[in-house]
Design a protein around this motif. Structure first.
Motif, PDB file in Angstrom:
ATOM      1  N   CYS A   6      51.148 -24.816 -42.494  1.00  0.00           N
ATOM      2  CA  CYS A   6      51.372 -26.262 -42.367  1.00  0.00           C
ATOM      3  C   CYS A   6      52.538 -26.534 -41.419  1.00  0.00           C
ATOM      4  O   CYS A   6      52.481 -27.455 -40.605  1.00  0.00           O
ATOM      5  N   ASP A  36      51.681 -28.187 -37.694  1.00  0.00           N
ATOM      6  CA  ASP A  36      51.882 -29.626 -37.898  1.00  0.00           C
ATOM      7  C   ASP A  36      50.856 -30.265 -38.812  1.00  0.00           C
ATOM      8  O   ASP A  36      50.187 -31.247 -38.443  1.00  0.00           O
ATOM      9  N   ASN A  56      42.625 -38.281 -44.156  1.00  0.00           N
ATOM     10  CA  ASN A  56      43.280 -37.322 -43.266  1.00  0.00           C
ATOM     11  C   ASN A  56      43.334 -35.905 -43.846  1.00  0.00           C
ATOM     12  O   ASN A  56      44.029 -35.036 -43.310  1.00  0.00           O
ATOM     13  N   ARG A  69      50.312 -31.045 -48.904  1.00  0.00           N
ATOM     14  CA  ARG A  69      50.378 -31.875 -50.116  1.00  0.00           C
ATOM     15  C   ARG A  69      50.207 -30.965 -51.322  1.00  0.00           C
ATOM     16  O   ARG A  69      49.086 -30.496 -51.604  1.00  0.00           O
ATOM     17  N   GLU A  88      50.548 -31.775 -42.744  1.00  0.00           N
ATOM     18  CA  GLU A  88      51.344 -32.121 -43.929  1.00  0.00           C
ATOM     19  C   GLU A  88      50.807 -31.338 -45.130  1.00  0.00           C
ATOM     20  O   GLU A  88      49.613 -31.376 -45.421  1.00  0.00           O
ATOM     21  N   LYS A  91      41.179 -27.575 -39.706  1.00  0.00           N
ATOM     22  CA  LYS A  91      41.844 -28.643 -38.942  1.00  0.00           C
ATOM     23  C   LYS A  91      40.964 -29.077 -37.767  1.00  0.00           C
ATOM     24  O   LYS A  91      40.773 -30.274 -37.525  1.00  0.00           O
ATOM     25  N   THR A 126      44.024 -38.730 -35.052  1.00  0.00           N
ATOM     26  CA  THR A 126      44.071 -37.368 -35.624  1.00  0.00           C
ATOM     27  C   THR A 126      45.521 -36.879 -35.712  1.00  0.00           C
ATOM     28  O   THR A 126      45.782 -35.685 -35.674  1.00  0.00           O
ATOM     29  N   ASP A 127      46.442 -37.812 -35.845  1.00  0.00           N
ATOM     30  CA  ASP A 127      47.851 -37.398 -35.797  1.00  0.00           C
ATOM     31  C   ASP A 127      48.468 -37.114 -37.152  1.00  0.00           C
ATOM     32  O   ASP A 127      49.624 -36.737 -37.238  1.00  0.00           O
ATOM     33  N   LYS A 128      47.720 -37.286 -38.246  1.00  0.00           N
ATOM     34  CA  LYS A 128      48.349 -37.096 -39.562  1.00  0.00           C
ATOM     35  C   LYS A 128      47.512 -36.211 -40.489  1.00  0.00           C
ATOM     36  O   LYS A 128      47.211 -36.594 -41.625  1.00  0.00           O
ATOM     37  N   ASN A 139      46.436 -33.604 -43.287  1.00  0.00           N
ATOM     38  CA  ASN A 139      47.101 -33.014 -44.459  1.00  0.00           C
ATOM     39  C   ASN A 139      46.183 -31.997 -45.126  1.00  0.00           C
ATOM     40  O   ASN A 139      44.962 -32.036 -44.947  1.00  0.00           O
TER      41      ASN A 139
END
Ligand SMILES: Cc1ncc(COP(=O)(O)O)c(C=O)c1O
Length: 481
Positions: free
Chosen positions: A188, A192, A219, A196, A194, A155, A169-171, A173
Motif C-alpha cells: 500500500c 499509493d 474505490n 483500510r 490506502e 489495482k 482513479t486517484d484514491k 483502497n
C-alpha cells in the motif's frame, strides 16, 4: 618456503613490503606454519565494515565466515520462522548442482523455465482453478513479491474499469485485516494505495466479513484474505468474506475481488482441509499466492502467485518474451534471481506427491496439536488457538496469573536452551495483548516437542519461584514474520 603468517593474509597493511604476495604455495606447508585459529585474520581481526585492502587465504576466510554464522540460532530449534530449514540429501545435491541457474535466463535455462510452468500448473490444479491450463502463474522470490503482484493486478483491474466509466482513479483502497503481514503495508505504501484495516478483536479474531460494508466503497481495488494469519496461524474464512462482498454488490453494484494470501495455508489447506472452500472454488478469488519456502518445504527464496484465468491478469502488466520458439509471459518485480529453488520445488512435487505432502503436513499438525494441548494444561497459560488450521498456534498469559514475569521473560528463558519462540503484541486494537507463538515445521519431531514441553515447564517453575518481579526495562518483541 619463506612465507610468514602475515604474508598469508595478503593484506597490504600487514604484509612486509619485501615479501611476495604469492610466496605461499602449499596448503600443507601453510597448515604447518599457520595452525587454524592462530592465523592472522583469525587470531587478530578483519575490518568489520570496510573492504579489506588485500586478499585472504580461502581457508581462513571460510573459517571466519563459518564461525560467525555459528552465532546464529540453531535453525531446527527456531520455532519463530515459517521458512524451511531442512531438506533431504537429494534436494541438497540438486541444489548444489543448480546453484548457478538464473531464473530470468529462460533462453539459457529453458528446461528450468518449463519446469516452472509445470509447477504453477500443478498448483493451479491443487487450488481448484476451473481450468489449470488456462490459469496464469509465476514463481517469485517469496510471498512478499507474489502479494505485490497480486495487489498490482487488482489495482490495474480497478483502474481500467474506472477509466472505462470516465471516473477518477486517484484514491484506490485495499481492505485488509489489522493482522496482515507487513508485505501488504509495504504494497500500500509503495504503490499509493490506502490501506483500510479491519481491526481484529476478541469477538472477530480474523477478518470474517463482519462490518465489511463500512470499509468497501467504489474505490476499493480488492480484499485480501489470509490463509494462515502470521500472528496466530488462523485461517480467514474466505467463503464468508466472499458472501459479505456478494451482499455489498447486490446493494451497490461494486464487484470487489479477493486475493488470497496463502503464504502458509496455501500449502496446508489442500492436504489437511481439502473440503474447505478458500481457493478458486470461491468465484470472487482471482489470485492466490504462497511461499514455497514455507509449507511448500523448499529452502528460502521461492514463492508462487496464480491467477484464476489468463484473463484475470491485465495483459499490460505482462511482458511477453519469445523463447523456445513460443511466447513466454513474465510478470515479476525482480529480474535475476536463483532458479535452483524452482527445481527443488519440482523435486518435492515428484518426490512427495499429494500423499507425501499430506503425511508431512499431518505430522506437523499432530505435533502442533500435541504441543498446544500440553501448553493448555499449564496453569499460567490460555490458548489463543490450537494449531488446527496451519500447524501454528499462539497463547497468552492467563489474566492475573502473576506480576513477576511475562511472556517476554519466558521467551528469554527458553532461548537459554536454544529454543527461539517469540513473544509479541497483537496488532492495533489488541496491542495490549501479548502472545507467544510456535510454528511447527517439518523437522520438529514429536520427540523434540516433548523436550520442549519439559523446558517450558521448567522455565515456568523457575519464573514462578522468583522472589521479586523480573525487570521489564529493555524487553523487546522478538516477533519475526
Ligand atoms: C500471511 C503472510 N503473507 C506474506 C508473508 C511474506 O512471506 P515471504 O517471507 O515469503 O515474503 C508472510 C510471512 O510470514 C505471511 O505470513
Amino acid at each position: 618456503m619463506t612465507t610468514t603468517p602475515e604474508s598469508q593474509t595478503g593484506t597490504s597493511s600487514s604484509r612486509p613490503s619485501s615479501t611476495p604476495v604469492h610466496a605461499f604455495t602449499g596448503i600443507g606447508d601453510h597448515n604447518q606454519l599457520n595452525p587454524l585459529f592462530a592465523r592472522v585474520g583469525e587470531s587478530t581481526d578483519f575490518p568489520l565494515n570496510t573492504l579489506p585492502p588485500g586478499e585472504t587465504l580461502p581457508e581462513t576466510a571460510y573459517q571466519v565466515v563459518h564461525d560467525e554464522s555459528m552465532l546464529d540460532g540453531n535453525a531446527r530449534l527456531n520455532l519463530a520462522t515459517f521458512v524451511g530449514t531442512w531438506m533431504d540429501d537429494y534436494a541438497t545435491k540438486l541444489y548444489a548442482e543448480s546453484l548457478d541457474k538464473n531464473m530470468i535466463d529462460k533462453d539459457e535455462y529453458p528446461q528450468t523455465a518449463a519446469i516452472e510452468t509445470r509447477c504453477w500448473k500443478m498448483l493451479a490444479g491443487l487450488w481448484n482453478a476451473p481450468d489449470p491450463e488456462n490459469a496464469l502463474g509465476t514463481s517469485t522470490i517469496g510471498s512478499s513479491e507474489a502479494c505485490m503482484l497480486g495487489g498490482l493486478s487488482l489495482k490495474r483491474r480497478w483502474q481500467k474499469a474506472r477509466r472505462a466509466e470516465g471516473k477518477p482513479t486517484d484514491k484506490p483502497n485495499l481492505i485488509l485485516s489489522s493482522a496482515v503481514q507487513v508485505c501488504w503495508e509495504k504494497f500500500c505504501n509503495y504503490w499509493d494505495v490506502e490501506a483500510r484495516y479491519v481491526p481484529i478483536s476478541l469477538e472477530h479474531k480474523v477478518l470474517d466479513g463482519h462490518d465489511l460494508e463500512n470499509y468497501v466503497d467504489e474505490n476499493t481495488i480488492g480484499v485480501v484474505g489470509i490463509m494462515g494469519v502470521t500472528y496466530t496461524g488462523m485461517y480467514e474464512p474466505i467463503a464468508e468474506i466472499s458472501a459479505a462482498l456478494d451482499r455489498i454488490q447486490e446493494k451497490s453494484g461494486w464487484d470487489v475481488k479477493i486475493h488470497v494470501d496463502g503464504a502458509s495455508g496455501g500449502m496446508i489447506a489442500p492436504f489437511l482441509q481439502p473440503e474447505l472452500h478458500w481457493d478458486f472454488r470461491v468465484d470472487r478469488v482471482v489470485s492466490i499466492s504462497t511461499s514455497a519456502h514455507k509449507y511448500g518445504l523448499v529452502y528460502p527464496g521461492l514463492g508462487w502467485v496464480i491467477w484464476r484465468t489468463a484473463a484475470d491478469l491485465d495483459p499490460d502488466l505482462v511482458f511477453d518474451v519469445t523463447y523456445l520458439g513460443g511466447h513466454m509471459p513474465t510478470f515479476a518485480l525482480n529480474f535475476s534471481r536463483p532458479g535452483a529453488q524452482v527445481l527443488l520445488q519440482y523435486y518435492l512435487f515428484l518426490r512427495l506427491g499429494w500423499d507425501g505432502y499430506y503425511r508431512v503436513q499431518k505430522a506437523c499438525q499432530d505435533v502442533a496439536l500435541y504441543l498446544s494441548g500440553e501448553i493448555a494444561k499449564i496453569d499460567a497459560f490460555e490458548l489463543w488457538n490450537d494449531g488446527g488450521d496451519i500447524p501454528v498456534f499462539a497463547w497468552q498469559l492467563r489474566k492475573g496469573y502473576t506480576d513477576k514475569w511475562n511472556l517476554y521473560h519466558l521467551s528469554e528463558r527458553l532461548r537459554l536452551k536454544g529454543w527461539l519462540i517469540p513473544a509479541y503484541p497483537m496488532p492495533d486494537d489488541l496491542a495490549g495483548l501479548v502472545v507467544q507463538r510456535i510454528v511447527v515445521r517439518n523437522g520438529l519431531s514429536r520427540n523434540l516437542a516433548e523436550s520442549l514441553v519439559l523446558d517450558i515447564r521448567d522455565a515456568v517453575e523457575y519464573l514462578d519461584r522468583l522472589e521479586a518481579p523480573m525487570p521489564t526495562e529493555g524487553l523487546v518483541s522478538t516477533f519475526t514474520h
